[in-house]
Design a protein around this motif. Structure first.
Motif, PDB file in Angstrom:
ATOM      1  N   SER A 144      67.672  26.649 -25.876  1.00  0.00           N
ATOM      2  CA  SER A 144      67.696  25.226 -26.218  1.00  0.00           C
ATOM      3  C   SER A 144      67.863  24.994 -27.713  1.00  0.00           C
ATOM      4  N   GLY A 145      67.925  26.063 -28.489  1.00  0.00           N
ATOM      5  CA  GLY A 145      68.095  25.946 -29.928  1.00  0.00           C
ATOM      6  C   GLY A 145      66.811  25.622 -30.672  1.00  0.00           C
ATOM      7  N   LEU A 146      65.668  25.784 -30.026  1.00  0.00           N
ATOM      8  CA  LEU A 146      64.391  25.398 -30.612  1.00  0.00           C
ATOM      9  C   LEU A 146      63.567  26.575 -31.116  1.00  0.00           C
ATOM     10  N   ALA A 147      63.949  27.784 -30.761  1.00  0.00           N
ATOM     11  CA  ALA A 147      63.231  28.981 -31.192  1.00  0.00           C
ATOM     12  C   ALA A 147      64.224  30.076 -31.531  1.00  0.00           C
ATOM     13  N   LEU A 148      63.748  31.026 -32.316  1.00  0.00           N
ATOM     14  CA  LEU A 148      64.565  32.170 -32.717  1.00  0.00           C
ATOM     15  C   LEU A 148      63.790  33.447 -32.431  1.00  0.00           C
ATOM     16  N   PRO A 149      64.500  34.544 -32.077  1.00  0.00           N
ATOM     17  CA  PRO A 149      63.796  35.814 -31.877  1.00  0.00           C
ATOM     18  C   PRO A 149      63.417  36.416 -33.231  1.00  0.00           C
ATOM     19  N   ARG A 150      62.236  37.015 -33.279  1.00  0.00           N
ATOM     20  CA  ARG A 150      61.813  37.700 -34.504  1.00  0.00           C
ATOM     21  C   ARG A 150      62.710  38.908 -34.719  1.00  0.00           C
ATOM     22  N   GLN A 151      63.006  39.207 -35.966  1.00  0.00           N
ATOM     23  CA  GLN A 151      63.910  40.320 -36.282  1.00  0.00           C
ATOM     24  C   GLN A 151      63.343  41.667 -35.873  1.00  0.00           C
ATOM     25  N   ASN A 152      62.020  41.782 -35.856  1.00  0.00           N
ATOM     26  CA  ASN A 152      61.427  43.060 -35.472  1.00  0.00           C
ATOM     27  C   ASN A 152      61.302  43.210 -33.955  1.00  0.00           C
ATOM     28  N   LYS A 160      68.512  22.533 -46.970  1.00  0.00           N
ATOM     29  CA  LYS A 160      67.883  21.215 -47.035  1.00  0.00           C
ATOM     30  C   LYS A 160      67.867  20.578 -45.645  1.00  0.00           C
ATOM     31  N   TYR A 161      69.003  20.636 -44.956  1.00  0.00           N
ATOM     32  CA  TYR A 161      69.103  20.143 -43.573  1.00  0.00           C
ATOM     33  C   TYR A 161      69.401  21.327 -42.665  1.00  0.00           C
ATOM     34  N   LEU A 162      68.695  21.373 -41.563  1.00  0.00           N
ATOM     35  CA  LEU A 162      68.877  22.413 -40.563  1.00  0.00           C
ATOM     36  C   LEU A 162      69.153  21.713 -39.242  1.00  0.00           C
ATOM     37  N   ASN A 163      70.182  22.130 -38.551  1.00  0.00           N
ATOM     38  CA  ASN A 163      70.577  21.480 -37.305  1.00  0.00           C
ATOM     39  C   ASN A 163      70.498  22.445 -36.127  1.00  0.00           C
ATOM     40  N   SER A 164      70.322  21.891 -34.956  1.00  0.00           N
ATOM     41  CA  SER A 164      70.355  22.697 -33.739  1.00  0.00           C
ATOM     42  C   SER A 164      71.717  23.348 -33.605  1.00  0.00           C
ATOM     43  N   PRO A 165      71.748  24.546 -33.050  1.00  0.00           N
ATOM     44  CA  PRO A 165      73.042  25.157 -32.732  1.00  0.00           C
ATOM     45  C   PRO A 165      73.601  24.515 -31.462  1.00  0.00           C
ATOM     46  N   GLU A 166      74.838  24.823 -31.170  1.00  0.00           N
ATOM     47  CA  GLU A 166      75.394  24.347 -29.903  1.00  0.00           C
ATOM     48  C   GLU A 166      74.667  25.051 -28.762  1.00  0.00           C
TER      49      GLU A 166
END
Length: 178
Positions: A87-95, A133-139
């Motif tokens: 949903s573009g709301l979370a990211l996986p941790r790099q580790n 400064k601005y961060l947007n949701s990905p597609e």
């Protein structure tokens, strides 16, 4: 005719994406209006001369600075981290050790479709040195940047009445005009 497994899977994914975005919208809006952590965001919006009516109308919110606030709420609502990522709301941790919230310590601007459902977010950093400064949701499966115009869901009736459209660059530009 019976739908294929792939079609059923895509439809279920869309439902989960909508649920995740609905939850994020409610969470961010609540954090702005009702939580002590949203005080700096409220001060920022007040300094930008936004009224409480504008904040309500556009559903503005605040994403707290903690790394997993939204993810914890999502987990309590049976939305897993993979759905939040899709949903573009979370990211996986790099580790490889789990996930974290995409938006942190930012004023959020929900991006709605013409059915007035939140399908993505724009978010402005509160700290002057924060990048970007601005961060947007990905597609995502339900959000395609080229098909959505920020604020049109809130202004389309006025556009029809006036038979005129005025395009502006940013979220705040639109809100201040409205």
């Amino acid at each position: 005719p019976p739908r294929s497994t792939l079609e059923r899977s895509a439809a279920a994914s869309d439902v989960y994406n909508r649920q995740a975005n609905d939850l994020a919208y409610k969470y961010f809006h609540h954090m702005l209006l009702n939580d002590d952590s949203g005080a700096a965001a409220r001060e920022y919006l007040q300094a930008r001369r936004l009224t409480s009516e504008s904040i309500e109308r556009f559903g503005l919110g605040y994403a707290p600075s903690n790394w997993d606030g939204l993810l914890k709420v999502a987990g309590r609502r049976s939305l897993n981290p993979q759905v939040m990522e899709q949903s573009g709301l979370a990211l996986p941790r790099q580790n490889g050790g789990g996930y974290y919230d995409r938006f942190r310590d930012r004023v959020t601007f929900p991006i709605a479709n013409l059915s007035i459902r939140s399908i993505a977010f724009g978010a402005r950093a509160l700290q002057p040195d924060a990048e970007p400064k601005y961060l947007n949701s990905p597609e995502t499966a339900i959000y395609h940047k080229g098909r959505v115009l920020y604020g049109l869901s809130d202004t389309r009736d006025a556009v029809r009445r006036q038979d005129c459209v005025l395009g502006v660059e940013g979220y705040m530009d639109l809100i201040s005009l409205v």
